[in-house]
Design an enzyme around this catalytic site. Sequence first.
Site, PDB file in Angstrom:
ATOM      1  N   HIS A  17       0.856  -1.186   0.000  1.00  0.00           N
ATOM      2  CA  HIS A  17       0.000   0.000   0.000  1.00  0.00           C
ATOM      3  C   HIS A  17       0.892   1.236   0.000  1.00  0.00           C
ATOM      4  O   HIS A  17       2.120   1.113  -0.091  1.00  0.00           O
ATOM      5  CB  HIS A  17      -0.970  -0.026   1.191  1.00  0.00           C
TER       6      HIS A  17
ATOM      7  N   GLY B 147       1.865   3.131   2.226  1.00  0.00           N
ATOM      8  CA  GLY B 147       2.875   3.152   3.291  1.00  0.00           C
ATOM      9  C   GLY B 147       4.152   2.475   2.807  1.00  0.00           C
ATOM     10  O   GLY B 147       5.255   3.017   2.940  1.00  0.00           O
ATOM     11  N   HIS B 148       3.989   1.267   2.219  1.00  0.00           N
ATOM     12  CA  HIS B 148       5.159   0.575   1.669  1.00  0.00           C
ATOM     13  C   HIS B 148       5.792   1.424   0.561  1.00  0.00           C
ATOM     14  O   HIS B 148       7.006   1.524   0.460  1.00  0.00           O
ATOM     15  CB  HIS B 148       4.760  -0.759   1.039  1.00  0.00           C
TER      16      HIS B 148
ATOM     17  N   LYS C  45       5.343   2.888  12.233  1.00  0.00           N
ATOM     18  CA  LYS C  45       4.086   2.344  12.756  1.00  0.00           C
ATOM     19  C   LYS C  45       4.363   1.123  13.638  1.00  0.00           C
ATOM     20  O   LYS C  45       3.766   0.950  14.680  1.00  0.00           O
ATOM     21  CB  LYS C  45       3.111   1.986  11.648  1.00  0.00           C
TER      22      LYS C  45
ATOM     23  N   SER D  78      -2.185   0.006   6.717  1.00  0.00           N
ATOM     24  CA  SER D  78      -1.735  -1.313   7.130  1.00  0.00           C
ATOM     25  C   SER D  78      -2.373  -2.334   6.194  1.00  0.00           C
ATOM     26  O   SER D  78      -3.530  -2.150   5.778  1.00  0.00           O
ATOM     27  CB  SER D  78      -2.195  -1.575   8.571  1.00  0.00           C
TER      28      SER D  78
END
Length: 274
Positions: free
Chosen positions: A31, A33-34, A146, A182
Amino acid sequence: MQVVRTVEALRTARKELRGSVGFVPTMGALHKGHLSLIQRAKAENEHLIVSIFVNPTQFLQGEDLDAYPRKELADTTICLRAGVDILFMPSIDEMYERDELSIGAPAIRGYILEGEKRPGHFDGMLQIVMKLLNLSRATRAYFGKKDAQQLALVTQMVKNYFMDVEIVPCEIVRDERGLALSSRNSYLSEAGKTKALCLSKSLKEATRLIRQNELNVTTIKSSMHIVLQEAERVEYIAIVDQEFRPLSSIERGNTMILVAVWIEKTRLIDNLWL
Ligand code: PAF
């Protein structure tokens, strides 16, 4: 981009890379975030390796190992577009043999908060991260804030084992409503996603109080509990220093607030670094 599935193929491909190498270990279902880790690693290094491996040893009995989202095709496309040089997607047999030597998380920091709720999780996480760092021989490896304890323990492992890699902490990425991204958010219904906003709202509430000079940890936790009532269950609210020691009063520049809750049947975590 080379997609490699064996340790031998990774070693061969890695030998071709000259100069700095950034590494982003993931369990896939990539996603934004990655993607932010991947983009940062790309910008700061000459080459980029990403791994996708749903690591069985960091899942406890009864956790979501089988249900964990697997999206190989979409993930490969994301990596290709992001300019990844080597995408490593090994099988379990490629990464583990029977009766392995294991790595133990430290007795205190590895067994509080996440380590207490998920005993053994960090042993498995450190074991795979050690393997992946050794294989990638990265200059820098990128981890999200996170998973604050994961980041701290990987940093400690690198220090304790004199490993030659820089661990780069990266900011939490949130959706437009504030939900920390996440892979496990995909388990939530739309109503669940709305409920899950209570995590970031509770951290905002803590920030609001601290801005008003409320530094007492008990008072801050009580207000956070009220916001977290939306959750099915609150596992913990912790206010600790950067060594994960509980604080009684906020120390600006040396405080983390961490929360873990259950929404629907999904366990979610979030945190704030002050
Ligand atoms: O954060 C994760 O996705 C995993 O714990 C990691 C670092 C890829 C190890 O399996």
